[in-house]
Design an enzyme around this catalytic site. Structure first.
Site, mmCIF file in Angstrom:
data_model
loop_
_atom_site.group_PDB
_atom_site.id
_atom_site.type_symbol
_atom_site.label_atom_id
_atom_site.label_comp_id
_atom_site.label_asym_id
_atom_site.label_seq_id
_atom_site.Cartn_x
_atom_site.Cartn_y
_atom_site.Cartn_z
ATOM 1 N N ASP A 62 2.272 -15.084 -34.726
ATOM 2 C CA ASP A 62 1.026 -14.307 -34.399
ATOM 3 C C ASP A 62 0.168 -14.169 -35.601
ATOM 4 O O ASP A 62 0.520 -13.465 -36.426
ATOM 5 C CB ASP A 62 1.397 -13.381 -33.563
ATOM 6 C CG ASP A 62 2.304 -13.757 -32.543
ATOM 7 O OD1 ASP A 62 2.915 -14.550 -32.384
ATOM 8 O OD2 ASP A 62 2.812 -12.278 -31.781
ATOM 9 N N GLU A 247 2.525 -11.158 -23.147
ATOM 10 C CA GLU A 247 2.294 -10.894 -24.748
ATOM 11 C C GLU A 247 1.178 -10.647 -25.274
ATOM 12 O O GLU A 247 0.217 -11.258 -24.464
ATOM 13 C CB GLU A 247 3.209 -11.682 -25.735
ATOM 14 C CG GLU A 247 4.614 -11.678 -25.371
ATOM 15 C CD GLU A 247 5.577 -12.735 -26.315
ATOM 16 O OE1 GLU A 247 6.823 -12.278 -26.363
ATOM 17 O OE2 GLU A 247 5.230 -13.841 -26.560
HETATM 18 C C1 FRU Z 1 4.550 -13.228 -29.507
HETATM 19 C C2 FRU Z 1 5.458 -12.563 -29.985
HETATM 20 C C3 FRU Z 1 5.144 -10.892 -29.910
HETATM 21 C C4 FRU Z 1 6.043 -10.401 -30.568
HETATM 22 C C5 FRU Z 1 5.985 -11.306 -31.787
HETATM 23 C C6 FRU Z 1 7.524 -11.191 -32.896
HETATM 24 O O1 FRU Z 1 4.312 -14.458 -30.144
HETATM 25 O O2 FRU Z 1 6.809 -12.700 -29.327
HETATM 26 O O3 FRU Z 1 5.105 -10.439 -28.616
HETATM 27 O O4 FRU Z 1 5.519 -8.937 -31.150
HETATM 28 O O5 FRU Z 1 5.739 -12.509 -31.260
HETATM 29 O O6 FRU Z 1 7.458 -12.054 -34.002
#
Ligand code: FRU
Length: 548
Positions: A62, A247
């Site tokens: 992300d 998310e």
């Molecule tokens: C989204 C996610 C978030 C989390 C991160 C962990 O892709 O699953 O929810 O904070 O990646 O790397």
């Protein structure tokens, strides 16, 4: 083989731009090109994006902490400093002056013995409301998710929101000593991804965050970025997939149809799986926010499938998307992770995995009586489209044939714009990153019987690293006056299609052979017209990026 000459409208200038070779893109299955996966010390350089950010080494997911400050765009991101797989989650960091050329910076925040640093956001605390900067300074304040380990004092695997701040313009980060600043009671393993923004009408900070497995966005407020008070929940009682995770939320206002007195609120919810293209994707809702509660205006009826929802992208590789804080002019500039949890760990790139999609500018427009996001590459992108590196081709028709453009249009990093009039053809479109013999290539075409636009990557190169690497991505898209304007951005590892003046985007990873550099157009079972064609080579040395 179709008779090419028959369908060719000979405009003199266009004439020279054609290779008079008809190619039949027959349905014969083709072998994957002999791509050298990690065959040498430099890894899979043939798939190293030129226009898109990739870290030099290791795993990235992300985008985090997107903030513009003192002339620099900061891109932080989920990063594993220790390997090319997800793990030891830390915040990597890159900066850019133009959102296109990025300089990789030292890791900003490292996982430690107590916690991993999951996703979050950064704001410019302009008036030092947190008191964390020296008097009259504007510290950068990050809110991120602590993913706790054994021995942290929190149950292993639980998540809470923590704060870090920087008083040297984002170079070094200090963890707030009394972290976490926001915990659920009881502690949750799915409470994450704080996105913070300034709510000017109320004069306070807002935070959206999720309880991912409960499909709820929780909204909080604060005066100092440290003490947070609950405002409301946003959820969809009828959300059809109870197994999916919500998310990376985001909430921001945009003027509708450019009318600054008519602000609407946009709620972004990234959802995994259950995306329109399978696996991970990003939904959005348009509605109102009264300082406490977000109320969407149009929600799909109970039990609807993904096609009834609004999506930021209809390809398979656009996830965890969010907007920049403090962007010049308050514009909504967005970056998404160009991958999909369905197969992100299996993509065949080394020594890195993960790229960011091209940053885009968002606008809100009424389409068929409903507010809809409209997308365009950020304004800076137009600077890459120099006339000197652009080949223009006059309008022409193609009748039940495939036609490859002239050698001067070949490229592996390019911008292609075309107005497609599918006419009587059953299907018509273009093929990018095609091979000389036409056996491989990524097809982007309009289907007139269905009224859909498709990106087909089934013959785009290496596809067999995962069964979940979905092959076709299809979106309903009415023509306008029988036409569809397409901007196709081709990179070494991706294709992004901005269609219908930004009404739809399809972002997809591809893994083609380096020699697959041909552009073609085709019409099946009828005649289609292609006009306003411009093909710009973006791989010229001075544009080679990212700069490091
Ligand atoms: C989204 C996610 C978030 C989390 C991160 C962990 O892709 O699953 O929810 O904070 O990646 O790397």
């Amino acid at each position: 083989m179709h008779d090419l000459q028959r369908s060719f409208i000979p405009f003199p200038r266009a004439l020279s731009a054609w290779l008079f070779t008809a190619l039949t893109m027959s349905a014969t299955a083709c072998a994957a090109p002999s791509a050298s996966v990690g065959a040498d010390n430099t890894g899979t350089t043939q798939w190293r994006s030129a226009l898109h950010y990739t870290p030099q080494r290791n795993w990235m997911n992300d985008p985090n902490g997107l903030v513009y400050y003192k002339g620099l765009y900061h891109l932080f991101y989920q990063y594993n400093p220790n390997g090319n797989v997800w793990g030891d989650m830390s915040w990597g960091h890159a900066t850019s002056r133009d959102l296109l050329h990025w300089d990789e910076q030292p890791v900003a925040m490292h996982a430690n013995e107590r916690e991993e640093i999951f996703s979050g956001s950064i704001v410019v605390d302009a008036h030092n409301s947190s008191g964390l900067g020296p008097a009259n300074s504007s510290p950068l304040v990050a809110l991120y998710t602590s993913a706790y380990k054994t021995g942290s004092g929190h149950p292993q695997g639980t998540q809470a929101q923590s704060l870090a701040y920087s008083i040297d313009d984002g170079q070094t980060w200090h963890q707030y000593p009394r972290n976490p600043v926001l915990t659920l009671d009881p502690e949750s393993k799915n409470f994450r991804d704080p996105k913070v923004s300034w709510y000017a009408p109320g004069g306070y900070w807002l935070m959206t965050t999720v309880v991912a497995d409960a499909h709820v966005v929780k909204i909080y407020r604060s005066n100092n970025l440290i003490d947070w008070a609950f405002l409301s929940d946003f959820s969809l009682p009828d959300f059809p997939n109870r197994g999916a995770l919500w998310e990376m939320p985001d909430l921001f206002a945009l003027p509708l149809d450019g009318d600054s007195r008519n602000q609407k609120w946009v709620m972004i919810v990234n959802v995994n799986p259950w995306s329109i293209a399978g696996g991970s994707g990003a939904m959005y809702f348009v509605g109102n926010f009264d300082g406490k509660t977000f109320t969407p205006e149009h929600v799909a009826p109970a039990g609807s499938d993904p096609a009834r929802y609004q999506w930021l992208d209809h390809g398979a590789d656009y996830y965890a998307a969010g907007t920049f804080a403090n962007s010049p002019g308050g514009e909504a500039v967005m970056i998404g992770w160009m991958s999909n949890w369905d197969y992100a760990s299996q993509i065949p790139t080394t020594p890195w995995k993960g790229a960011m999609a091209l940053p885009r500018l968002l606008a809100l427009k009424t389409v068929d009586g409903q507010p809809q996001l409209i997308f365009a590459p950020v304004e800076q992108y137009a600077r890459l489209l120099g006339e000197d590196s652009t080949t223009r081709v006059n309008a022409f028709a193609v009748s039940s044939a495939t036609r490859q453009f002239a050698a001067s249009t070949r490229g592996i990093v390019q911008n292609i714009t075309v107005t497609l009039s599918p006419g009587s053809a059953r299907r018509a479109g273009l093929i990018v990153r095609g091979s000389e013999n036409g056996e491989t290539g990524t097809r982007i075409f309009y289907d007139t019987t269905r009224g859909t636009l498709t990106l087909d990557r089934s013959r785009s190169g290496v596809t067999d690293f995962s069964n979940a690497f979905s092959k076709q991505h299809i979106v309903n898209l009415p023509l306008e006056n029988g036409k569809l304007r397409l901007t196709v951005i081709v990179d070494r590892n991706s294709v992004e299609v901005f269609a219908g003046d930004g009404r739809t985007v399809i972002t997809d990873l591809i893994f083609p052979a380096q020699t697959d550099n041909r552009v073609s157009v085709f019409a099946d079972d009828g005649e289609a017209t292609f006009s306003d064609i411009a093909i710009t080579d973006l791989a010229a040395p001075h544009r080679e990026g990212p700069r490091r």
